[in-house]
Design a protein around this motif. Structure first.
Motif, short mmCIF file in Angstrom:
data_model
loop_
_atom_site.label_atom_id
_atom_site.label_comp_id
_atom_site.label_asym_id
_atom_site.label_seq_id
_atom_site.Cartn_x
_atom_site.Cartn_y
_atom_site.Cartn_z
N VAL A 147 0.83 -1.20 0.00
CA VAL A 147 0.00 0.00 0.00
C VAL A 147 0.87 1.26 0.00
CG1 VAL A 147 -1.57 1.34 1.47
CG2 VAL A 147 -2.05 -1.06 0.99
N VAL A 148 1.89 1.28 0.83
CA VAL A 148 2.78 2.44 0.87
C VAL A 148 3.51 2.60 -0.47
CG1 VAL A 148 4.88 3.36 1.95
CG2 VAL A 148 3.06 2.43 3.37
N TYR A 149 3.99 1.49 -1.01
CA TYR A 149 4.70 1.54 -2.30
C TYR A 149 3.77 2.01 -3.42
CZ TYR A 149 7.82 0.13 -6.08
OH TYR A 149 8.63 0.13 -7.17
N LEU A 150 2.53 1.54 -3.39
CA LEU A 150 1.56 1.95 -4.40
C LEU A 150 1.29 3.45 -4.30
CD1 LEU A 150 -0.22 0.80 -6.63
CD2 LEU A 150 -1.99 0.41 -4.93
N PHE A 151 1.22 3.97 -3.09
CA PHE A 151 1.01 5.40 -2.90
C PHE A 151 2.22 6.20 -3.39
CE2 PHE A 151 1.04 9.31 -0.38
CZ PHE A 151 -0.21 9.81 -0.70
N VAL A 152 3.41 5.69 -3.12
CA VAL A 152 4.63 6.41 -3.51
C VAL A 152 4.78 6.45 -5.03
CG1 VAL A 152 7.17 6.28 -3.44
CG2 VAL A 152 5.85 6.00 -1.34
N ILE A 153 4.43 5.40 -5.71
CA ILE A 153 4.62 5.35 -7.17
C ILE A 153 3.42 5.88 -7.94
CG2 ILE A 153 6.26 3.44 -7.01
CD1 ILE A 153 3.99 1.62 -8.09
N ARG A 154 2.47 6.48 -7.28
CA ARG A 154 1.24 6.94 -7.91
C ARG A 154 1.51 7.85 -9.11
NH1 ARG A 154 -1.65 11.20 -8.42
NH2 ARG A 154 -3.89 11.13 -8.60
N GLU A 155 2.38 8.83 -8.95
CA GLU A 155 2.64 9.79 -10.02
C GLU A 155 3.21 9.12 -11.27
OE1 GLU A 155 1.74 12.96 -10.10
OE2 GLU A 155 0.84 12.68 -8.13
N ASP A 156 4.00 8.07 -11.08
CA ASP A 156 4.56 7.36 -12.22
C ASP A 156 3.55 6.41 -12.87
OD1 ASP A 156 6.97 8.62 -11.76
OD2 ASP A 156 7.75 6.99 -10.51
N GLN A 157 2.60 5.93 -12.08
CA GLN A 157 1.67 4.92 -12.57
C GLN A 157 0.45 5.51 -13.28
OE1 GLN A 157 4.04 2.49 -12.31
NE2 GLN A 157 2.22 1.24 -12.33
N VAL A 158 0.03 6.71 -12.90
CA VAL A 158 -1.17 7.30 -13.50
C VAL A 158 -1.06 7.43 -15.02
CG1 VAL A 158 -2.62 9.37 -13.58
CG2 VAL A 158 -2.02 8.37 -11.38
N PRO A 159 0.06 7.90 -15.58
CA PRO A 159 0.15 7.93 -17.05
C PRO A 159 0.06 6.53 -17.68
CG PRO A 159 1.85 9.32 -16.10
CD PRO A 159 1.22 8.57 -14.97
#
Length: 168
Positions: free
Chosen positions: A28-40
């Protein structure tokens, strides 16, 4: 009166559940941290579903998908914490609910593999989510062994202090 400790299978099951919860917390923490990279990347997947919309629509849809999956992951973690406490307190049918959350974790793993486990962060996220549900599945397996089932069936494990093993 003295309280008897739970059998080894119960302790191992509880330990594996805790490891699964830790792996889920890391995910969950990792998913939150990588959010900006994953949205595109999610936006590209959404574009593949329906073309001909504005860019804002795709970005909004990607945000909705991301936060929905994130909310499911957090909800599953919180439910599993409650179910671990219920199992430790010998509540009836806790294992069935734990099984339902493991099935939910597998579904989350498959969904996130499709949408999130892409790009440079994808393999790490996939491995952490796989570790989470596989540890939970192992914990569920150990909680269904005979010693654990007998421990759950007995509501109380107390005996007189200083008495022999056979005295209850």
């Amino acid at each position: 009166m003295t309280k008897l400790p739970p059998p080894f299978t119960v302790r191992l099951s509880q330990f594996l559940w805790v490891l699964s919860l830790l792996a889920g917390g890391v995910a969950v923490v990792y998913l939150f941290v990588i959010r900006e990279d994953q949205v595109p990347l999610i936006t590209e997947v959404v574009k593949g579903v329906a073309e001909g919309r504005s860019e804002e629509t795709y970005t909004a849809a990607a945000d909705i998908v991301f936060w929905s999956v994130f909310a499911v992951a957090v909800t599953l973690l919180l439910i599993q914490i409650v179910l671990l406490v219920s199992f430790s307190n010998r509540k009836p049918n806790a294992r069935w609910w734990q099984l339902a959350t493991v099935v939910g974790q597998i579904g989350l793993f498959l969904l996130s593999s499709e949408f999130f486990a892409t790009g440079e962060h994808g393999p790490v996220l996939r491995q952490v989510l796989f570790a989470q549900w596989s540890l939970a599945l192992l914990a569920l397996l150990f909680s269904s062994f005979r010693g654990a089932l007998q421990w759950t069936a007995r509501k109380y494990d107390v005996r007189r202090a200083g008495s022999g093993e056979g005295d209850f």
